[in-house]
Design an enzyme around this catalytic site. Structure first.
Site, PDB file in Angstrom:
ATOM      1  CB  CYS A  56      -9.940   0.683   8.074  1.00 24.90           C
ATOM      2  SG  CYS A  56     -10.885  -0.711   8.719  1.00 24.90           S
ATOM      3  CB  CYS A  57      -7.602  -2.941   5.981  1.00 28.65           C
ATOM      4  SG  CYS A  57      -9.267  -3.518   6.401  1.00 28.65           S
ATOM      5  CB  VAL A  58      -3.646   0.878   5.110  1.00 35.14           C
ATOM      6  CG1 VAL A  58      -2.242   1.450   5.158  1.00 35.14           C
ATOM      7  CG2 VAL A  58      -4.013   0.498   3.679  1.00 35.14           C
TER       8      VAL A  58
ATOM      9  CB  THR B 125      -1.886  -4.466   7.400  1.00 35.10           C
ATOM     10  OG1 THR B 125      -3.164  -5.093   7.158  1.00 35.10           O
ATOM     11  CG2 THR B 125      -0.781  -5.327   6.814  1.00 35.10           C
TER      12      THR B 125
END
Length: 221
Positions: free
Chosen positions: A159-161, A164
């Site tokens: 998800c966020c890794v 980004t």
């Protein structure tokens, strides 16, 4: 490690290189077992999560000792400015209010850092969605510091890794992801995330391999 992987990493060790470590969402809502009961983690997934946070602690300490810039990206959920598309995806309702279990709500304990935290002078970036670049000044801050490539660690891998890291790559920074310094709440999902990131986004490495790259840069300067 394949020959291509070795070539990718070897290009990042010149004297002119200036790496940064981006730490994503290592907050209580995402890392503390006390906040994860509703996610249904297996004992094996909890062990993997604990190990990943331990690896993040280690790579942060190494970055500090070697003078590598650290950027702390944190989710800051704002009840006054809800992420409506996320509510729709999770609740099926664009207008759904945040529930008591909403992660990383500003001012709550869940938004606090978990086992690691920024030191004085280290850059912090607050985000509303998945990517640390979306709606923030992260790109401008990296350019201002002359950063030439980034290592992305944190929670969670799919998800966020991933979001980004993908934005960093599309904005023209080579990205290295130590697979032992990120995790998902399901072992299969983590493995799939790492495979997809390796295919399209990043060089996959270990914490030890990244730290060795940083040491080679220090030695070359």
């Amino acid at each position: 490690m394949t020959a291509l992987a070795e070539r990718r990493l070897a290009t990042l060790t010149g004297a002119a290189e200036k790496p940064a470590l981006i730490v994503v969402d290592v907050q209580k809502s995402f890392g503390s077992p006390d906040y994860l009961a509703d996610y249904g983690l297996t004992p094996e997934a909890l062990v993997a999560l604990d190990a990943a946070v331990g690896s993040i602690e280690s790579i942060v300490a190494s970055a500090r000792s070697l003078g590598v810039a650290i950027v702390w990206v944190e989710l800051a959920s704002d009840p006054g400015n809800r992420w409506r598309a996320s509510q729709w995806l999770r609740e099926g309702d664009l207008e759904a209010p945040y529930s008591p279990g909403e992660p990383c709500v500003i001012g709550t304990e869940g938004a606090e850092w978990f086992r690691v935290a920024p030191a004085e002078g280290e850059l912090r970036v607050r985000k509303r969605g998945y990517s640390g670049f979306l709606g923030t000044n992260l790109a401008e801050q990296l350019h201002a510091r002359g950063i030439t490539w980034v290592t992305v660690v944190g929670l969670t891998s799919e998800c966020c890794v991933a979001a980004t890291a993908e934005d960093a790559m599309q904005l023209d920074w080579p990205v290295v992801i130590p697979a032992d310094a990120t995790a998902a709440y399901d072992l299969r999902i983590h493995e799939n995330a790492v495979e997809m990131l390796a295919l399209n986004v990043a060089a996959i490495a270990t914490v030890d391999e990244v730290v060795q790259l940083w040491r080679e840069i220090e030695a070359a300067q």
